[in-house]
Design an enzyme around this catalytic site. Structure first.
Site, PDB file in Angstrom:
ATOM      1  N   ASP A   1       2.702  -4.025 -10.645  1.00  0.00           N
ATOM      2  CA  ASP A   1       2.594  -5.352 -11.259  1.00  0.00           C
ATOM      3  C   ASP A   1       3.104  -5.359 -12.695  1.00  0.00           C
ATOM      4  O   ASP A   1       3.854  -6.242 -13.105  1.00  0.00           O
ATOM      5  CB  ASP A   1       1.141  -5.836 -11.224  1.00  0.00           C
ATOM      6  CG  ASP A   1       0.636  -6.051  -9.807  1.00  0.00           C
ATOM      7  OD1 ASP A   1       1.445  -5.937  -8.861  1.00  0.00           O
ATOM      8  OD2 ASP A   1      -0.568  -6.321  -9.649  1.00  0.00           O
TER       9      ASP A   1
ATOM     10  N   HIS B   1       0.829  -1.213   0.000  1.00  0.00           N
ATOM     11  CA  HIS B   1       0.000   0.000   0.000  1.00  0.00           C
ATOM     12  C   HIS B   1       0.865   1.266   0.000  1.00  0.00           C
ATOM     13  O   HIS B   1       0.417   2.331   0.414  1.00  0.00           O
ATOM     14  CB  HIS B   1      -0.978   0.001   1.179  1.00  0.00           C
ATOM     15  CG  HIS B   1      -2.094  -0.984   1.011  1.00  0.00           C
ATOM     16  ND1 HIS B   1      -3.326  -0.650   0.492  1.00  0.00           N
ATOM     17  CD2 HIS B   1      -2.162  -2.318   1.277  1.00  0.00           C
ATOM     18  CE1 HIS B   1      -4.101  -1.723   0.458  1.00  0.00           C
ATOM     19  NE2 HIS B   1      -3.409  -2.755   0.924  1.00  0.00           N
TER      20      HIS B   1
ATOM     21  N   GLY C   1      -5.800 -17.464  -8.966  1.00  0.00           N
ATOM     22  CA  GLY C   1      -6.332 -16.932  -7.713  1.00  0.00           C
ATOM     23  C   GLY C   1      -5.316 -16.765  -6.605  1.00  0.00           C
ATOM     24  O   GLY C   1      -5.671 -16.504  -5.464  1.00  0.00           O
TER      25      GLY C   1
ATOM     26  N   GLY D   1      -2.987 -14.439  -6.495  1.00  0.00           N
ATOM     27  CA  GLY D   1      -2.542 -13.059  -6.350  1.00  0.00           C
ATOM     28  C   GLY D   1      -1.128 -12.844  -6.869  1.00  0.00           C
ATOM     29  O   GLY D   1      -0.383 -12.029  -6.336  1.00  0.00           O
TER      30      GLY D   1
END
EC number: 2.7.1.6
Length: 383
Positions: free
Chosen positions: A176, A37, A126, A128
């Site tokens: 990413d 974050h 799934g 991540g």
């Protein structure tokens, strides 16, 4: 999931289309070692591209259409017209990433060329590990190869991010796509999300990465993510800054009584996480395991206590890894939070001990079934 290769995907292309492809490209998924974050706050992140990929085998067509086949969706096929206005496909949602990329590339003046594309991936679904960014970077490489146009890696990353933001509808940061494009073998990448500069940080040759999916499906991500982002923006605005990157920790601590408690704690996580990320990069480069373990432990505690994005099963998983590591394994939640994955970094000789502890204790303690993924830092799509 069975590991794929360029050769295997070429075979799959030939089996489907009846002719050999002219080329094959691949782009990796990623795991973030530390820096959570911090990206949308103009801060630092330290991800690594990993040795699981999206592959695309391709051949030129004589028209302006892309004919795409998805191995991971039972060879589902779609046709995308390069010159048409792109619209969402509700039946084959994976193709929306393709449509978004085509839209952004056309918008930025790329001519592109028609082609047959066979898409296959060995990224764990799934988990991540950023399969969407991997698909986008592989696709941009394939499309520019078909049309013989040039693109710079950071430009490709920005285009992939724009495709998700503007077409798919996911308000993701740049991390990413940038690590999938620019990752380096045997190294993590320290990214400054304010100016997009990068620095390769070597991972010691005898260290390895263990990713463990908690088996907890991530929930409330969008609403909680937006709320955290808003709280960070409020804290930055208090100091007259566009982002928390412009705020010093000493300033924040001095203003604790004037800020509401949540904004203060959210900002404290971001500012301390930025420093931990820089410290982790230094520890990794020096092979200082004790320092890396320390900052990863502190990072998880900050995500749990100040940012409130962990869940009990994730905390249990991190604890199991820490106990099994006996001081020789750093472990923390990785990703947006509320489920998903934990990442551990340790000497290769310690990894089997960590995996055994997870298999022996985690399901009994939580009722959740873990997925263990051993990974190595790998090259990016444009490396």
């Amino acid at each position: 999931m069975k590991t794929l290769s360029n050769a295997r995907v070429s075979e799959l292309f030939e089996s489907y289309f009846g002719t050999a492809p002219v080329g094959t490209v691949k782009a990796p998924g990623r795991v973030n070692l530390i820096g959570e974050h911090t990206d949308y706050n103009g801060g630092f992140v330290l991800p690594a591209a990993i040795n699981y990929h999206t592959y695309i085998a391709f051949a030129l067509r004589g028209d302006r259409q892309l004919r795409l086949v998805a191995y991971n969706f039972d060879n589902e096929s779609v046709v995308v017209d390069l010159d048409a206005v792109q619209v969402h496909d509700t039946n084959a949602s994976w193709s929306n990433y393709v449509r978004g990329v085509v839209q952004e590339m056309r918008k930025q003046g790329f001519k592109l060329a028609g082609g047959d594309l066979y898409i296959a991936g060995d990224l764990h679904s799934g988990a991540g590990l950023s399969s969407s960014a991997s698909l986008e970077m592989a696709l941009i490489r394939a499309l520019t190869s078909l049309s013989q146009e040039q693109i710079e890696p950071t430009q490709a990353a920005l285009m992939g991010q724009a495709a998700e933001n503007n077409f798919v509808g996911c308000n993701c940061g740049i991390m990413d796509q940038l690590i999938s494009a620019r990752g380096q073998e045997h190294a993590a990448l320290l990214i400054d999300c304010q100016d997009l500069s990068t620095r390769a940080v070597p991972v010691p040759a005898d260290w390895e990465i263990l990713i463990v999916h908690s088996g907890v499906k991530r929930g409330l991500v969008d609403s909680e993510y937006n709320q955290r982002r808003q709280q960070c923006e409020q804290a930055a605005a208090f100091f007259g800054q566009p982002s928390l990157r412009g705020v010093e920790l000493a300033q924040l601590l001095a203003a604790e009584a004037e800020l509401d408690e949540l904004s203060f704690r959210r900002a404290r996580h971001v500012l301390t996480e930025n420093q931990r990320t820089l410290d982790a990069a230094k520890a990794l480069a020096e092979g200082n395991l004790a320092s890396l373990v320390k900052v990863m432990v502190e990072s998880h505690a900050s995500m749990r206590d100040d940012f409130n994005i962990t869940v009990p099963a994730i905390d249990t998983l991190v604890n199991i890894l820490a106990v099994a590591g006996e001081g020789k394994a750093g472990a923390r939640m990785t990703g947006g939070g509320f489920g998903g994955c934990v990442v551990a970094v340790a000497p290769a000789a310690v990894i089997p001990r960590l995996a055994a502890a997870v298999e022996a204790h985690y399901q009994d303690q939580t009722g959740c079934i873990p997925t263990l993924i051993r990974a190595k830092a790998s090259a990016g799509a444009f490396a």
